[in-house]
Scaffold this motif. Structure first.
Motif, PDB file in Angstrom:
ATOM      1  N   ALA A   1       0.834  -1.216   0.000  1.00 43.99           N
ATOM      2  CA  ALA A   1       0.000   0.000   0.000  1.00 43.99           C
ATOM      3  C   ALA A   1       0.864   1.260   0.000  1.00 43.99           C
ATOM      4  N   LEU A   2       2.139   1.121  -0.220  1.00 44.81           N
ATOM      5  CA  LEU A   2       3.171   2.167  -0.339  1.00 44.81           C
ATOM      6  C   LEU A   2       4.352   1.764   0.540  1.00 44.81           C
ATOM      7  N   SER A   3       5.522   1.857  -0.093  1.00 41.10           N
ATOM      8  CA  SER A   3       6.766   1.636   0.654  1.00 41.10           C
ATOM      9  C   SER A   3       7.733   2.735   0.218  1.00 41.10           C
TER      10      SER A   3
ATOM     11  N   TRP B   1       8.181   1.852  -3.738  1.00 36.80           N
ATOM     12  CA  TRP B   1       7.119   1.593  -4.716  1.00 36.80           C
ATOM     13  C   TRP B   1       5.747   2.013  -4.183  1.00 36.80           C
ATOM     14  N   HIS B   2       4.850   2.319  -5.124  1.00 31.36           N
ATOM     15  CA  HIS B   2       3.443   2.582  -4.779  1.00 31.36           C
ATOM     16  C   HIS B   2       2.579   1.953  -5.885  1.00 31.36           C
ATOM     17  N   PRO B   3       2.558   0.623  -5.923  1.00 31.56           N
ATOM     18  CA  PRO B   3       1.956  -0.056  -7.084  1.00 31.56           C
ATOM     19  C   PRO B   3       0.469   0.167  -7.280  1.00 31.56           C
TER      20      PRO B   3
ATOM     21  N   SER C   1      10.556   9.449  -6.548  1.00 28.16           N
ATOM     22  CA  SER C   1       9.753   8.940  -5.432  1.00 28.16           C
ATOM     23  C   SER C   1       9.135   7.587  -5.791  1.00 28.16           C
ATOM     24  N   ASN C   2       8.573   6.960  -4.766  1.00 30.86           N
ATOM     25  CA  ASN C   2       7.869   5.682  -4.949  1.00 30.86           C
ATOM     26  C   ASN C   2       6.851   5.739  -6.095  1.00 30.86           C
ATOM     27  N   VAL C   3       6.164   6.882  -6.225  1.00 31.72           N
ATOM     28  CA  VAL C   3       5.134   7.005  -7.269  1.00 31.72           C
ATOM     29  C   VAL C   3       5.789   6.999  -8.649  1.00 31.72           C
ATOM     30  N   LEU C   4       6.910   7.716  -8.790  1.00 27.05           N
ATOM     31  CA  LEU C   4       7.614   7.719 -10.074  1.00 27.05           C
ATOM     32  C   LEU C   4       8.102   6.306 -10.412  1.00 27.05           C
TER      33      LEU C   4
ATOM     34  N   ASP D   1       4.251  15.020  -7.638  1.00 31.30           N
ATOM     35  CA  ASP D   1       3.976  14.383  -6.339  1.00 31.30           C
ATOM     36  C   ASP D   1       4.490  15.385  -5.314  1.00 31.30           C
ATOM     37  N   THR D   2       4.302  15.069  -4.047  1.00 30.09           N
ATOM     38  CA  THR D   2       4.892  15.935  -3.032  1.00 30.09           C
ATOM     39  C   THR D   2       6.406  15.990  -3.227  1.00 30.09           C
ATOM     40  N   TRP D   3       7.012  17.117  -2.900  1.00 29.27           N
ATOM     41  CA  TRP D   3       8.478  17.191  -2.960  1.00 29.27           C
ATOM     42  C   TRP D   3       9.079  16.620  -1.678  1.00 29.27           C
ATOM     43  N   ILE D   4       8.213  16.442  -0.662  1.00 31.00           N
ATOM     44  CA  ILE D   4       8.698  15.952   0.632  1.00 31.00           C
ATOM     45  C   ILE D   4       7.847  14.749   1.029  1.00 31.00           C
ATOM     46  N   SER D   5       8.324  13.576   0.681  1.00 27.92           N
ATOM     47  CA  SER D   5       7.557  12.362   0.982  1.00 27.92           C
ATOM     48  C   SER D   5       7.522  12.101   2.478  1.00 27.92           C
ATOM     49  N   MET D   6       6.563  11.272   2.896  1.00 26.05           N
ATOM     50  CA  MET D   6       6.449  10.939   4.322  1.00 26.05           C
ATOM     51  C   MET D   6       7.765  10.315   4.793  1.00 26.05           C
ATOM     52  N   GLY D   7       8.302  10.858   5.858  1.00 25.34           N
ATOM     53  CA  GLY D   7       9.598  10.383   6.369  1.00 25.34           C
ATOM     54  C   GLY D   7      10.740  11.311   6.000  1.00 25.34           C
TER      55      GLY D   7
ATOM     56  N   HIS E   1      -1.799  13.958 -10.310  1.00 26.48           N
ATOM     57  CA  HIS E   1      -1.091  14.068  -9.016  1.00 26.48           C
ATOM     58  C   HIS E   1      -1.718  13.008  -8.103  1.00 26.48           C
ATOM     59  N   CYS E   2      -0.875  12.241  -7.414  1.00 25.97           N
ATOM     60  CA  CYS E   2      -1.424  11.171  -6.563  1.00 25.97           C
ATOM     61  C   CYS E   2      -2.167  11.729  -5.356  1.00 25.97           C
ATOM     62  N   LEU E   3      -1.830  12.970  -4.950  1.00 24.51           N
ATOM     63  CA  LEU E   3      -2.370  13.619  -3.759  1.00 24.51           C
ATOM     64  C   LEU E   3      -1.834  12.917  -2.495  1.00 24.51           C
ATOM     65  N   PRO E   4      -1.705  13.547  -1.361  1.00 26.02           N
ATOM     66  CA  PRO E   4      -2.087  14.934  -1.109  1.00 26.02           C
ATOM     67  C   PRO E   4      -1.133  15.924  -1.790  1.00 26.02           C
ATOM     68  N   ARG E   5      -1.685  17.110  -2.078  1.00 25.49           N
ATOM     69  CA  ARG E   5      -0.984  18.121  -2.875  1.00 25.49           C
ATOM     70  C   ARG E   5      -0.672  19.357  -2.044  1.00 25.49           C
TER      71      ARG E   5
HETATM   72  N1  NVA Z   1       5.719  10.059  -2.386  1.00 24.08           N
HETATM   73  C1  NVA Z   1       4.664  10.251  -1.435  1.00 24.08           C
HETATM   74  C2  NVA Z   1       3.413   9.614  -1.926  1.00 24.08           C
HETATM   75  C3  NVA Z   1       2.216   9.851  -1.043  1.00 24.08           C
HETATM   76  C4  NVA Z   1       0.982   9.189  -1.570  1.00 24.08           C
HETATM   77  C5  NVA Z   1       5.080   9.687  -0.093  1.00 24.08           C
HETATM   78  O1  NVA Z   1       5.700   8.611  -0.066  1.00 24.08           O
HETATM   79  O2  NVA Z   1       4.820  10.310   0.921  1.00 24.08           O
END
Ligand code: NVA
Ligand code: CP
Length: 348
Positions: free
Chosen positions: A129-131, A134-136, A190-193, A255-261, A296-300
């Motif tokens: 569900a996101l790592s 990856w964000h498959p 990022s994971n989304v890319l 995507d966000t320029w600042i991913s979670m973490g 955009h995957c959001l949040p934005r």
């Molecule tokens: N690259 C972002 C995606 C959020 C859906 C993150 O990992 O925080």
């Protein structure tokens, strides 16, 4: 096999009936059966999917919870404050225990190795569900959204930029094919890319990445190895010039320029990403196609994309968000719904 683990009989589909007043009095005089409302298979009936989320989520979590309901099952949200994992219990032990009680795990983790470890020790399927890498499930929604809007890419006339709602005739199971597109990504690796890099080139699309120079923004080696393994690199162009990146773009994605973490890197990142905000001006100067669209995957955050683009007619972000639910539902049906309880019992 263990009899008490056998699936219960499937629930029969409810018959939907509407009533309508033909007199204008509010008196219901006419009854019309409209059982054309097709409900999805109830493949999660009697099943519980653990949502093991160590990071925040709106779309992925709500998609999962609502999709599980539609499939006749239950999603059990387990945030990092709720369970022993990471504090009093190892990933390995948690994987075995959750896998013994639930029929699938949808996990949002920090480092990608955590999901690998979960999958290794869990007796039921594990879906990412996101790592960190990856964000498959995001790319599935993006691909569905592009296909649903393929009519916007085949006609470059200005009128085609005026709507983001696909014609009714296109809202059918068979999605129209997409012409080969040029998809530009503005942001870090990022994971989304990463899921864009390993999927869209295989579908005949070109990917152009605009990312600032610097190790923190480059593609991690293990991801690039997968890109090469899948033969995707020939259709990927990488530059640090955002204008060059959007040249010829049918779709611009960020995507966000600042991913979670990465919160501690915020100040540096905001500096390094100067000039990367998606705007009409940037895309016009860089030579994006006249009818380019935006994902955009959001949040934005506003610094990544201005309001004119984000809320304007080029933006497909809300259909994209809606499609998280349908694509996650398809994954749940396929991966968890088709999981055979007897086979699961045999594995003990
Ligand atoms: N690259 C972002 C995606 C959020 C859906 C993150 O990992 O925080
Ligand atoms: N796009 C996405 O994964 O959103 P959430 O973080 O809200 O789930």
């Amino acid at each position: 096999s263990t009899p008490w683990l056998k699936p219960m009989p499937r629930r029969s589909m409810p018959s939907i009936t509407t009533t309508k007043s033909s007199t204008g009095t509010g008196l219901k005089t006419k009854s019309k059966k409209v059982n054309d409302l097709r409900l999805p298979s109830q493949s999660l009936f009697n099943k519980t999917i653990a949502l093991l989320f160590s990071k925040r989520s709106t779309r992925t979590r709500v998609s999962a919870e609502t999709a599980a309901v539609l499939l006749g099952g239950r999603a059990l949200f387990l945030g990092k404050e709720d369970i022993q994992l990471g504090v009093n219990e190892s990933v390995r032990d948690s994987a075995r225990v959750l896998g013994g009680m639930c029929q699938g795990i949808f996990a949002r983790v920090g480092d990608h190795s955590e999901i690998e470890e979960l999958a290794e020790h869990c007796p039921v399927p594990v879906l990412n569900a996101l790592s960190s890498l990856w964000h498959p499930t995001q790319i599935l929604a993006d691909i569905l959204t592009l296909h649903e809007h393929s009519h916007l890419f085949t006609s470059p006339s200005p009128s085609s930029t005026s709507t983001s709602t696909p014609p009714k005739s296109l809202r059918v199971r068979e999605l129209p094919p997409l012409p080969p597109l040029t998809i530009t990504w503005l942001g870090d690796s990022s994971n989304v890319l990463h899921d864009i890099l390993v999927s869209l080139p295989r579908m005949g699309h070109k990917v152009r990445v605009g990312a600032p120079k610097g190790r923190a923004y480059e593609c991690p080696e293990e991801v690039w190895r997968r890109v090469v393994e899948l033969g995707c690199e020939e259709n990927i162009y990488w530059t640090s010039d955002p204008r060059e990146a959007v040249n010829g773009a049918d779709v611009v994605v960020t995507d966000t320029w600042i991913s979670m973490g990465q919160e501690a890197e915020k100040e540096q990142r905001l500096k390094d990403f100067q000039g990367y905000q998606v705007t009409e001006a940037l895309c016009a100067e860089g030579g994006a196609k006249e009818n380019w669209k935006f994902l955009h995957c959001l949040p934005r955050k506003q610094h990544e994309v201005d309001d004119e683009v984000f809320y304007g007619p080029r933006s497909l972000v809300f259909p994209e968000a809606d499609n998280r639910k349908w694509t996650i539902m398809a994954c749940f049906d396929l991966l968890f719904g088709k999981w055979d309880l007897e086979a699961e019992a045999e594995s003990y």
